[in-house]
Design an enzyme around this catalytic site. Structure first.
Site, PDB file in Angstrom:
ATOM      1  N   CYS A   1       2.479  -5.082   6.642  1.00 14.68           N
ATOM      2  CA  CYS A   1       2.314  -4.784   5.224  1.00 14.68           C
ATOM      3  C   CYS A   1       3.631  -4.302   4.622  1.00 14.68           C
ATOM      4  O   CYS A   1       4.622  -4.132   5.306  1.00 14.68           O
ATOM      5  CB  CYS A   1       1.242  -3.710   5.033  1.00 14.68           C
ATOM      6  SG  CYS A   1      -0.417  -4.254   5.500  1.00 14.68           S
TER       7      CYS A   1
ATOM      8  N   HIS B   1       0.822  -1.208   0.000  1.00 11.03           N
ATOM      9  CA  HIS B   1       0.000   0.000   0.000  1.00 11.03           C
ATOM     10  C   HIS B   1       0.853   1.254   0.000  1.00 11.03           C
ATOM     11  O   HIS B   1       2.078   1.197   0.103  1.00 11.03           O
ATOM     12  CB  HIS B   1      -0.980  -0.001   1.169  1.00 11.03           C
ATOM     13  CG  HIS B   1      -0.369  -0.069   2.542  1.00 11.03           C
ATOM     14  ND1 HIS B   1       0.419   0.933   3.069  1.00 11.03           N
ATOM     15  CD2 HIS B   1      -0.444  -1.035   3.494  1.00 11.03           C
ATOM     16  CE1 HIS B   1       0.780   0.604   4.294  1.00 11.03           C
ATOM     17  NE2 HIS B   1       0.284  -0.595   4.577  1.00 11.03           N
TER      18      HIS B   1
END
Length: 166
Positions: free
Chosen positions: A141, A122
Site C-alpha cells: 500500500c 491509507h
C-alpha cells in the site's frame, strides 16, 4: 445546583466540539489525477497540470519493482483508478486502487500465483504496532499520516486515475 448542571453541559458540549473528526470537507479544484513517484517517495494530487498538494509517502516493504504476486511486499506501478473507500479502516481511513488489472492477473497466473489485491492509500500504522520508524512497512500500500489521509480522503473521488511510477 442548576448552575452546576448548566456549566457541566456547556463543558461537555465544548469538549465534544473540540474533538476533531476524521471526515473533512473539500471545496477546492477537482483532483483530476494522483501521481505517486516511488523513487522520491512523494504523492502529488493534481488538478490537470497544477499541483494541489504533495505528501511524503511510505511504501511496501520491498519498494523496488512492480508488484508481481500476493505477499511480495511491493507497491504496484502503472495506471490504476480509485475504486473504493473504507471509512472504518484499521489504518484510520483508506481509499482503494483498482489493482490488480487484467495484465497483473495474467502475469501472476502465468507464474501459478495470485496477484493479491487490497492495495490502498491509507493512514499510519495502527496504534501499538511494531513499525518503529521503518521507512517502508506496508504490504504494498501507499501510506501517509492519519491527518494527511483525512485530506486525501476528502479531496480524491472514486474514479480518479492514479499513476504510480518507479
Amino acid at each position: 445546583m442548576r448552575l452546576i448542571k448548566v456549566l457541566m453541559l456547556v463543558g461537555a458540549a465544548l469538549a465534544v466540539s473540540a474533538c476533531s473528526t476524521k471526515f473533512r470537507t473539500y471545496n477546492g479544484p477537482e483532483v483530476t489525477q494522483v501521481l505517486v513517484d516511488k523513487s522520491s517517495r512523494r504523492m502529488y494530487l493534481l488538478h490537470h497540470d497544477r499541483m494541489l498538494k504533495q505528501y511524503p509517502i511510505q511504501l511496501g516493504f520491498q519498494p523496488a519493482g512492480h508488484k508481481q504476486i500476493e505477499g511480495d511486499g511491493r507497491t504496484p506501478e502503472g495506471l490504476y483508478y480509485i475504486d473504493k473507500r473504507n471509512p472504518n479502516s484499521r489504518y484510520h481511513l483508506s481509499i482503494g486502487l483498482s489493482y490488480p488489472n487484467e495484465q497483473d492477473i495474467a502475469r501472476a497466473l502465468a507464474m501459478g500465483k495470485s496477484p493479491g489485491g487490497d492495495i490502498f492509500i491509507h493512514g499510519g500504522p495502527p496504534k501499538g504496532s511494531n513499525i518503529n520508524g521503518k521507512q517502508d512497512w506496508t504490504w504494498g500500500c501507499i501510506a501517509v499520516t492519519d491527518r494527511q489521509i483525512e485530506h486525501v480522503y476528502a479531496m480524491v473521488k472514486d474514479g480518479t486515475p492514479i499513476v504510480i511510477t518507479p
